[in-house]
Design a protein around this motif. Structure first.
Motif, short mmCIF file in Angstrom:
data_model
loop_
_atom_site.label_atom_id
_atom_site.label_comp_id
_atom_site.label_asym_id
_atom_site.label_seq_id
_atom_site.Cartn_x
_atom_site.Cartn_y
_atom_site.Cartn_z
N ASN A 142 0.83 -1.20 0.00
CA ASN A 142 0.00 0.00 0.00
C ASN A 142 0.86 1.25 0.00
OD1 ASN A 142 -2.64 -1.36 0.44
ND2 ASN A 142 -1.68 -1.94 2.39
N PHE A 143 0.28 2.34 -0.50
CA PHE A 143 0.92 3.65 -0.38
C PHE A 143 0.78 4.13 1.06
CE2 PHE A 143 -0.13 3.75 -4.97
CZ PHE A 143 1.11 4.10 -5.48
N GLY A 144 1.75 4.90 1.50
CA GLY A 144 1.66 5.51 2.83
C GLY A 144 2.85 5.19 3.69
N GLU A 145 2.70 5.44 4.98
CA GLU A 145 3.79 5.23 5.92
C GLU A 145 4.06 3.74 6.08
OE1 GLU A 145 5.33 7.91 6.77
OE2 GLU A 145 3.78 9.10 5.82
N VAL A 146 5.31 3.39 6.18
CA VAL A 146 5.70 1.99 6.36
C VAL A 146 5.58 1.68 7.85
CG1 VAL A 146 7.48 0.27 5.93
CG2 VAL A 146 7.27 2.25 4.42
N ASP A 147 4.33 1.60 8.30
CA ASP A 147 4.05 1.43 9.72
C ASP A 147 2.61 0.95 9.84
OD1 ASP A 147 3.45 1.63 12.40
OD2 ASP A 147 4.47 3.54 12.68
N SER A 148 2.42 -0.24 10.36
CA SER A 148 1.08 -0.83 10.40
C SER A 148 0.14 -0.10 11.34
CB SER A 148 1.18 -2.31 10.85
OG SER A 148 1.77 -2.40 12.13
N THR A 149 0.68 0.79 12.22
CA THR A 149 -0.18 1.52 13.15
C THR A 149 -0.81 2.74 12.51
OG1 THR A 149 1.61 2.93 13.99
CG2 THR A 149 1.30 0.78 15.05
N PRO A 199 3.32 1.10 -5.17
CA PRO A 199 3.97 1.68 -3.98
C PRO A 199 5.39 1.14 -3.84
CG PRO A 199 1.80 0.75 -3.47
CD PRO A 199 2.18 0.24 -4.82
N ARG A 200 6.36 2.03 -3.83
CA ARG A 200 7.77 1.64 -3.72
C ARG A 200 8.44 2.51 -2.66
NH1 ARG A 200 9.34 -1.67 -8.11
NH2 ARG A 200 7.39 -2.62 -8.85
N LEU A 201 9.53 2.00 -2.12
CA LEU A 201 10.26 2.75 -1.11
C LEU A 201 10.87 4.01 -1.73
CD1 LEU A 201 11.33 2.84 1.81
CD2 LEU A 201 13.41 1.74 0.96
N PHE A 230 16.87 7.15 7.16
CA PHE A 230 15.65 6.67 6.52
C PHE A 230 14.41 7.01 7.35
CE2 PHE A 230 18.87 4.48 4.23
CZ PHE A 230 18.34 4.18 3.00
N GLY A 231 14.55 8.00 8.22
CA GLY A 231 13.44 8.38 9.09
C GLY A 231 12.24 8.93 8.37
N SER A 232 12.44 9.49 7.18
CA SER A 232 11.32 10.06 6.41
C SER A 232 10.86 9.15 5.27
CB SER A 232 11.73 11.42 5.82
OG SER A 232 11.99 12.36 6.83
N ALA A 233 11.51 8.01 5.12
CA ALA A 233 11.18 7.12 4.00
C ALA A 233 9.75 6.61 4.11
CB ALA A 233 12.15 5.94 3.97
N TRP A 234 9.13 6.35 2.97
CA TRP A 234 7.75 5.86 2.95
C TRP A 234 7.49 5.12 1.66
CZ3 TRP A 234 3.04 8.71 0.92
CH2 TRP A 234 3.37 9.53 -0.17
N ALA A 235 6.33 4.50 1.57
CA ALA A 235 5.91 3.80 0.37
C ALA A 235 5.19 4.80 -0.53
CB ALA A 235 5.00 2.63 0.70
N GLY A 236 5.94 5.38 -1.45
CA GLY A 236 5.38 6.41 -2.30
C GLY A 236 5.53 6.09 -3.76
N CYS A 237 5.65 7.14 -4.56
CA CYS A 237 5.76 6.99 -6.01
C CYS A 237 7.23 6.98 -6.39
CB CYS A 237 5.04 8.15 -6.70
SG CYS A 237 5.22 8.12 -8.49
#
Length: 239
Positions: A142-149, A199-201, A230-237
């Motif tokens: 999924n797109f978004g933060e790499v955090d299940s919470t 969605p990619r890193l 990598f504190g700002s990394a996310w699943a984006g474009c």
């Protein structure tokens, strides 16, 4: 966040490496209200480490999330990153969260470029492109933060990327009016994001301070020794 004393850093080193570990030298690389970054030289064992620390009530994302992304990058790509040595977000043993990493040798991007020959600069920019492309091979469901919470935005949703960008903007832009403006611009152009379905890193903070360079045996031989933070990394474009 209050400045740490040697005893604080040594207590953390004991928790990771055992009671014989000692702090030989240390200094602060960054000190802010809610977090700090510390460079420390240890003995027994001989290690040079970087510590990221944050208050329990800091709004920084969990260090475990950052560590997990970094470990995946190390495991699944050729991109050089700092080795994760320890991470704890619980604040049960210490009154702060921490991430301990092995120090990576190298000089800053700007300093390195200033010393390079034109051929070396061409090579290092190619390496940067290859490293960035390697990050973009790491996919997420999924797109978004790499955090299940945190809420994520699935591929089945035609506006998944736009929704994820809006959610991210609202979390990261401190001024509510500016966040609203950003959200309104994305909403007005949401259909332009429909083609992005993978969605990619993405690193999201790939600035000169987060790239370390080391010279080789010749003037033309330079390489990227580490990609940092990598504190700002996310699943984006990935585009």
């Amino acid at each position: 966040m209050p400045e740490l004393e040697r005893d604080d850093i040594e207590a953390l080193a004991h928790a990771v490496f055992g009671p014989k570990c000692r702090v030989l030298a240390w200094h602060s690389l960054e000190q802010r209200d809610s977090h700090s970054v510390i460079f420390a030289t240890l003995v027994f064992p001989a290690r040079v480490v970087v510590l990221k620390l944050a208050d329990a009530d800091s709004t920084r994302p969990p260090f475990a999330r950052e560590a997990s992304i970094q470990q995946r990058v190390a495991r699944e790509t050729s991109v050089r990153v700092c080795e994760v040595l320890a991470v704890d977000d619980s604040c049960q043993r210490f009154p702060w969260r921490y991430l301990m990493m092995a120090h990576a040798p190298g000089m800053g991007w700007r300093d390195g470029l200033a010393r390079m020959s034109p051929r070396a600069r061409s090579s290092i920019f190619r390496q940067l492109g290859e490293s960035t492309a390697a990050l973009h091979t790491l996919d997420y469901p999924n797109f978004g933060e790499v955090d299940s919470t945190l809420p994520q935005h699935g591929e089945g949703n035609p506006n998944a990327l736009a929704s994820a960008l809006i959610a991210r903007a609202r979390r990261r832009i401190a001024n509510p009016a500016h966040a609203d403006l950003c959200a309104s611009v994305i909403e007005a152009r949401a259909r332009e994001f429909d083609m992005s379905t993978r969605p990619r890193l993405t690193h999201e903070d790939l600035n000169p301070t987060n790239l370390l360079l080391v010279p080789g045996d010749t003037d033309d031989d330079w390489r990227i020794s580490a990609m940092l933070d990598f504190g700002s990394a996310w699943a984006g474009c990935p585009e």
